[in-house]
Scaffold this motif. Structure first.
Motif, PDB file in Angstrom:
ATOM      1  N   LYS A   1      37.251 106.960  30.242  1.00  0.00           N
ATOM      2  CA  LYS A   1      37.968 106.935  31.599  1.00  0.00           C
ATOM      3  C   LYS A   1      38.226 105.159  31.822  1.00  0.00           C
ATOM      4  O   LYS A   1      39.195 104.623  32.127  1.00  0.00           O
ATOM      5  CB  LYS A   1      37.260 107.405  32.692  1.00  0.00           C
ATOM      6  N   LYS A   2      36.880 104.544  31.786  1.00  0.00           N
ATOM      7  CA  LYS A   2      36.992 103.053  32.313  1.00  0.00           C
ATOM      8  C   LYS A   2      35.517 102.333  31.698  1.00  0.00           C
ATOM      9  O   LYS A   2      34.782 103.037  31.239  1.00  0.00           O
ATOM     10  CB  LYS A   2      37.095 102.861  33.809  1.00  0.00           C
ATOM     11  N   VAL A   3      35.826 101.301  31.758  1.00  0.00           N
ATOM     12  CA  VAL A   3      34.628 100.257  31.604  1.00  0.00           C
ATOM     13  C   VAL A   3      33.604 100.221  32.720  1.00  0.00           C
ATOM     14  O   VAL A   3      34.141  99.685  33.870  1.00  0.00           O
ATOM     15  CB  VAL A   3      34.934  98.859  31.096  1.00  0.00           C
ATOM     16  N   LYS A   4      32.419 100.529  32.678  1.00  0.00           N
ATOM     17  CA  LYS A   4      31.407 100.519  33.589  1.00  0.00           C
ATOM     18  C   LYS A   4      30.689  99.078  33.836  1.00  0.00           C
ATOM     19  O   LYS A   4      30.621  98.551  34.908  1.00  0.00           O
ATOM     20  CB  LYS A   4      30.561 101.800  33.690  1.00  0.00           C
ATOM     21  N   ARG A   5      30.537  98.843  32.683  1.00  0.00           N
ATOM     22  CA  ARG A   5      29.476  97.382  32.543  1.00  0.00           C
ATOM     23  C   ARG A   5      29.804  96.829  31.210  1.00  0.00           C
ATOM     24  O   ARG A   5      29.905  97.609  30.091  1.00  0.00           O
ATOM     25  CB  ARG A   5      28.320  97.714  32.779  1.00  0.00           C
ATOM     26  N   ILE A   6      29.625  95.515  31.321  1.00  0.00           N
ATOM     27  CA  ILE A   6      29.689  94.555  30.052  1.00  0.00           C
ATOM     28  C   ILE A   6      28.336  93.805  30.105  1.00  0.00           C
ATOM     29  O   ILE A   6      28.576  92.955  31.169  1.00  0.00           O
ATOM     30  CB  ILE A   6      31.063  94.015  29.725  1.00  0.00           C
ATOM     31  N   ILE A   7      27.454  93.826  28.991  1.00  0.00           N
ATOM     32  CA  ILE A   7      26.629  92.966  29.014  1.00  0.00           C
ATOM     33  C   ILE A   7      26.778  91.999  27.820  1.00  0.00           C
ATOM     34  O   ILE A   7      26.781  92.500  26.706  1.00  0.00           O
ATOM     35  CB  ILE A   7      25.076  93.580  29.051  1.00  0.00           C
ATOM     36  N   GLU A   8      26.559  90.657  28.103  1.00  0.00           N
ATOM     37  CA  GLU A   8      26.563  89.804  26.942  1.00  0.00           C
ATOM     38  C   GLU A   8      25.410  89.279  26.602  1.00  0.00           C
ATOM     39  O   GLU A   8      24.151  89.106  27.515  1.00  0.00           O
ATOM     40  CB  GLU A   8      27.325  88.556  27.535  1.00  0.00           C
ATOM     41  N   GLU A   9      25.028  89.546  25.380  1.00  0.00           N
ATOM     42  CA  GLU A   9      23.498  89.295  24.678  1.00  0.00           C
ATOM     43  C   GLU A   9      23.692  87.823  24.177  1.00  0.00           C
ATOM     44  O   GLU A   9      22.576  87.647  23.534  1.00  0.00           O
ATOM     45  CB  GLU A   9      23.212  90.373  23.739  1.00  0.00           C
TER      46      GLU A   9
END
Length: 275
Positions: free
Chosen positions: A225-233
């Motif tokens: 459906k959609k992107v909820k969260r993006i975490i850069e590591e």
């Protein structure tokens, strides 16, 4: 002889009775009933407040559980970019062992002074040379069934040298060793301005995550459906390190250095909402 109460006593008693104000008895029953009414109202208000707290306590965790139970898909994406380095950092060191601490310090300082002077003669600016480590400590000798014995003092000194001309790396290593350096702690290559390359690697990482998520969703029969969260590591580069000092000490005219390419890599975690 007449007996009885003197007249002066009767008059005094009469005056005291007239002068003393009359006191009305307090109605303790009325006060008690008012206090009971007030306490009852407070108890009712307290009960209402406690009921409200209990409702909130059980209501909010329910909403949190509903939010957590929403189906989601977590995918790790990786991206990397190959780039030529434009800067090098070498670490040269001196280590000496002498009988006393003063002798060890003096000998080390004399050698390091010669190393720095030789680097400057080769064109290295003063602000590109920095002390990166220094230590002075007793050297102990340990043998079985014998108490430790101090044999002297060991002094170590390391300097970091920044070079923007990569073709001078081998030459500077040789200059340092010729001046008395007996350690090369490592050689590192990096890019001074690597932000554009990190951004490009980041774009590749997000795209990689999207492709993985699409493949997983297709195989599992679910819909993204959609992107909820993006975490850069974070990002990392892979420089050349721990160059052996043997090649420079073996009599080679100039230590050969191959700086090749740097790999700037980025990793992200993307959480998708699915159905």
């Amino acid at each position: 002889m007449k007996t009885g109460i003197p007249a002066w006593a009767c008059s005094t008693a009469r005056r005291n009775a007239l002068s003393t104000p009359s006191q009305k008895p307090e109605c303790s029953a009325t006060k008690t009933s008012i206090s009971c009414v007030i306490i009852t109202q407070e108890v009712r208000e307290m009960k209402k407040f406690l009921v409200l707290l209990l409702c909130l306590f059980f209501l909010f965790p329910s909403y949190a559980l509903l939010a957590e139970e929403e189906p989601s898909l977590s995918v790790v994406g990786r991206g990397s970019v190959m780039v030529e380095p434009d800067t090098a950092k070498i670490q040269l060191g001196v280590e000496v062992l002498k009988k006393t601490a003063a002798e060890a310090q003096a000998a080390n300082a004399w050698i390091m002074k010669n190393i720095i002077s030789a680097l400057k003669k080769q064109g290295v600016a003063s602000d590109k040379i920095q002390t990166s480590g220094y230590s002075l400590f007793p050297e102990m000798k340990y043998e079985p069934n014998r108490a430790p014995e101090m044999v002297g003092y060991r002094c170590r000194n390391q300097v970091s040298v920044i070079l923007e001309d990569l073709n001078q790396v081998g030459k500077m290593i040789d200059a340092g060793i010729s001046s008395g350096a007996n350690q090369v702690q490592g050689v590192q290559f990096f890019r001074r301005n690597d932000i554009p390359f990190k951004k490009l690697a980041l774009e590749k990482a997000v795209k990689d995550a999207a492709e993985k998520a699409a493949a997983i969703a297709s195989a599992a029969g679910i819909k993204i459906k959609k992107v909820k969260r993006i975490i850069e590591e974070g990002a990392a580069a892979a420089p050349l390190e721990n160059l052996p000092v043997v090649r420079a000490m073996a009599g080679v005219a100039e230590t050969p250095i191959s700086f090749g390419l740097l790999e700037i890599s980025v990793q992200v975690t993307v959480i998708y909402q699915v159905e």
